[in-house]
Design a protein around this motif. Sequence first.
Motif, PDB file in Angstrom:
ATOM      1  N   PHE A  37       0.857  -1.171   0.000  1.00  0.00           N
ATOM      2  CA  PHE A  37       0.000   0.000   0.000  1.00  0.00           C
ATOM      3  C   PHE A  37       0.900   1.229   0.000  1.00  0.00           C
ATOM      4  CE2 PHE A  37      -4.253  -1.712   0.883  1.00  0.00           C
ATOM      5  CZ  PHE A  37      -3.925  -3.025   1.177  1.00  0.00           C
ATOM      6  N   ARG A  38       0.331   2.380  -0.329  1.00  0.00           N
ATOM      7  CA  ARG A  38       1.115   3.607  -0.284  1.00  0.00           C
ATOM      8  C   ARG A  38       0.248   4.760   0.193  1.00  0.00           C
ATOM      9  NH1 ARG A  38       2.140   4.522  -6.808  1.00  0.00           N
ATOM     10  NH2 ARG A  38      -0.002   5.112  -7.377  1.00  0.00           N
ATOM     11  N   GLN A  39       0.920   5.744   0.790  1.00  0.00           N
ATOM     12  CA  GLN A  39       0.212   6.907   1.306  1.00  0.00           C
ATOM     13  C   GLN A  39       1.010   8.161   1.003  1.00  0.00           C
ATOM     14  OE1 GLN A  39      -0.774   6.679   5.492  1.00  0.00           O
ATOM     15  NE2 GLN A  39      -2.439   8.142   5.227  1.00  0.00           N
ATOM     16  N   TYR A  94       5.596   3.862   1.185  1.00  0.00           N
ATOM     17  CA  TYR A  94       5.121   2.540   0.796  1.00  0.00           C
ATOM     18  C   TYR A  94       5.177   1.592   1.987  1.00  0.00           C
ATOM     19  CZ  TYR A  94       4.916   3.799  -4.114  1.00  0.00           C
ATOM     20  OH  TYR A  94       4.570   4.381  -5.311  1.00  0.00           O
ATOM     21  N   TYR A  95       4.066   0.890   2.210  1.00  0.00           N
ATOM     22  CA  TYR A  95       3.941  -0.026   3.325  1.00  0.00           C
ATOM     23  C   TYR A  95       3.693  -1.446   2.827  1.00  0.00           C
ATOM     24  CZ  TYR A  95       3.045   4.224   6.038  1.00  0.00           C
ATOM     25  OH  TYR A  95       3.130   5.466   6.629  1.00  0.00           O
ATOM     26  N   CYS A  96       4.348  -2.406   3.454  1.00  0.00           N
ATOM     27  CA  CYS A  96       3.980  -3.786   3.175  1.00  0.00           C
ATOM     28  C   CYS A  96       3.046  -4.270   4.278  1.00  0.00           C
ATOM     29  CB  CYS A  96       5.200  -4.682   3.038  1.00  0.00           C
ATOM     30  SG  CYS A  96       6.105  -5.015   4.550  1.00  0.00           S
ATOM     31  N   ALA A  97       2.224  -5.238   3.942  1.00  0.00           N
ATOM     32  CA  ALA A  97       1.217  -5.730   4.863  1.00  0.00           C
ATOM     33  C   ALA A  97       1.033  -7.219   4.671  1.00  0.00           C
ATOM     34  CB  ALA A  97      -0.101  -4.998   4.640  1.00  0.00           C
ATOM     35  N   ALA A  98       0.643  -7.884   5.743  1.00  0.00           N
ATOM     36  CA  ALA A  98       0.385  -9.319   5.698  1.00  0.00           C
ATOM     37  C   ALA A  98      -0.924  -9.611   6.411  1.00  0.00           C
ATOM     38  CB  ALA A  98       1.526 -10.092   6.356  1.00  0.00           C
ATOM     39  N   ASP A 108      -8.354  -4.480   0.194  1.00  0.00           N
ATOM     40  CA  ASP A 108      -8.960  -3.911   1.389  1.00  0.00           C
ATOM     41  C   ASP A 108      -7.941  -3.888   2.520  1.00  0.00           C
ATOM     42  OD1 ASP A 108     -11.901  -4.749   3.412  1.00  0.00           O
ATOM     43  OD2 ASP A 108     -10.446  -3.125   3.546  1.00  0.00           O
ATOM     44  N   PRO A 109      -7.504  -2.708   2.959  1.00  0.00           N
ATOM     45  CA  PRO A 109      -6.496  -2.671   4.029  1.00  0.00           C
ATOM     46  C   PRO A 109      -6.977  -3.283   5.339  1.00  0.00           C
ATOM     47  CG  PRO A 109      -7.373  -0.480   3.601  1.00  0.00           C
ATOM     48  CD  PRO A 109      -7.886  -1.365   2.524  1.00  0.00           C
ATOM     49  N   ALA A 110      -8.282  -3.348   5.539  1.00  0.00           N
ATOM     50  CA  ALA A 110      -8.818  -3.920   6.784  1.00  0.00           C
ATOM     51  C   ALA A 110      -8.537  -5.418   6.890  1.00  0.00           C
ATOM     52  CB  ALA A 110     -10.312  -3.656   6.880  1.00  0.00           C
ATOM     53  N   ILE A 111      -8.241  -6.058   5.761  1.00  0.00           N
ATOM     54  CA  ILE A 111      -7.960  -7.492   5.762  1.00  0.00           C
ATOM     55  C   ILE A 111      -6.593  -7.785   6.373  1.00  0.00           C
ATOM     56  CG2 ILE A 111      -7.506  -9.464   4.231  1.00  0.00           C
ATOM     57  CD1 ILE A 111     -10.439  -8.822   4.534  1.00  0.00           C
ATOM     58  N   TYR A 112      -5.703  -6.797   6.308  1.00  0.00           N
ATOM     59  CA  TYR A 112      -4.315  -7.003   6.717  1.00  0.00           C
ATOM     60  C   TYR A 112      -4.132  -6.625   8.179  1.00  0.00           C
ATOM     61  CZ  TYR A 112      -3.681  -7.382   1.720  1.00  0.00           C
ATOM     62  OH  TYR A 112      -3.775  -7.781   0.411  1.00  0.00           O
TER      63      TYR A 112
END
Length: 125
Positions: A37-39, A94-98, A108-112
């Motif tokens: 993701f990125r912000q 930039y962010y990584c997520a799992a 959907d960022p809520a999944i991570y």
Amino acid sequence: QVQLVESGGGLVQAGDSLRLSCAASGRTFSSYAMGWFRQAPGKERDFVAAIVWSADNTYYADSVKGRFTIARDNAKNTMYLQMNSLKPEDTAVYYCAASSYTRWPSADPAIYNYWGQGTQVTVSA
């Protein structure tokens, strides 16, 4: 608990390339879906790309499709984002997520439920 650490960000010119890495530690993440993701300043966190646990299914935002490639190496507990033909509008943290909730890629960022601290990417015109 999973810890995620991004690296590879920096300052580049438009048209250049960068490769971001996300190293995971704490437990095996081979069964987790993962994403980038990125912000940008003053904006919400946006989806960039995601990859299924087996690495044979990927999903991209329209804005990066054809320019960015997501990949993962479960043996190394590392995920990558190859970014080509960078544009000034790609400038962001930039962010990584799992996600331990699903193996399938999602925008959907809520999944991570695990996130890295972010790495800055700045693209000058």
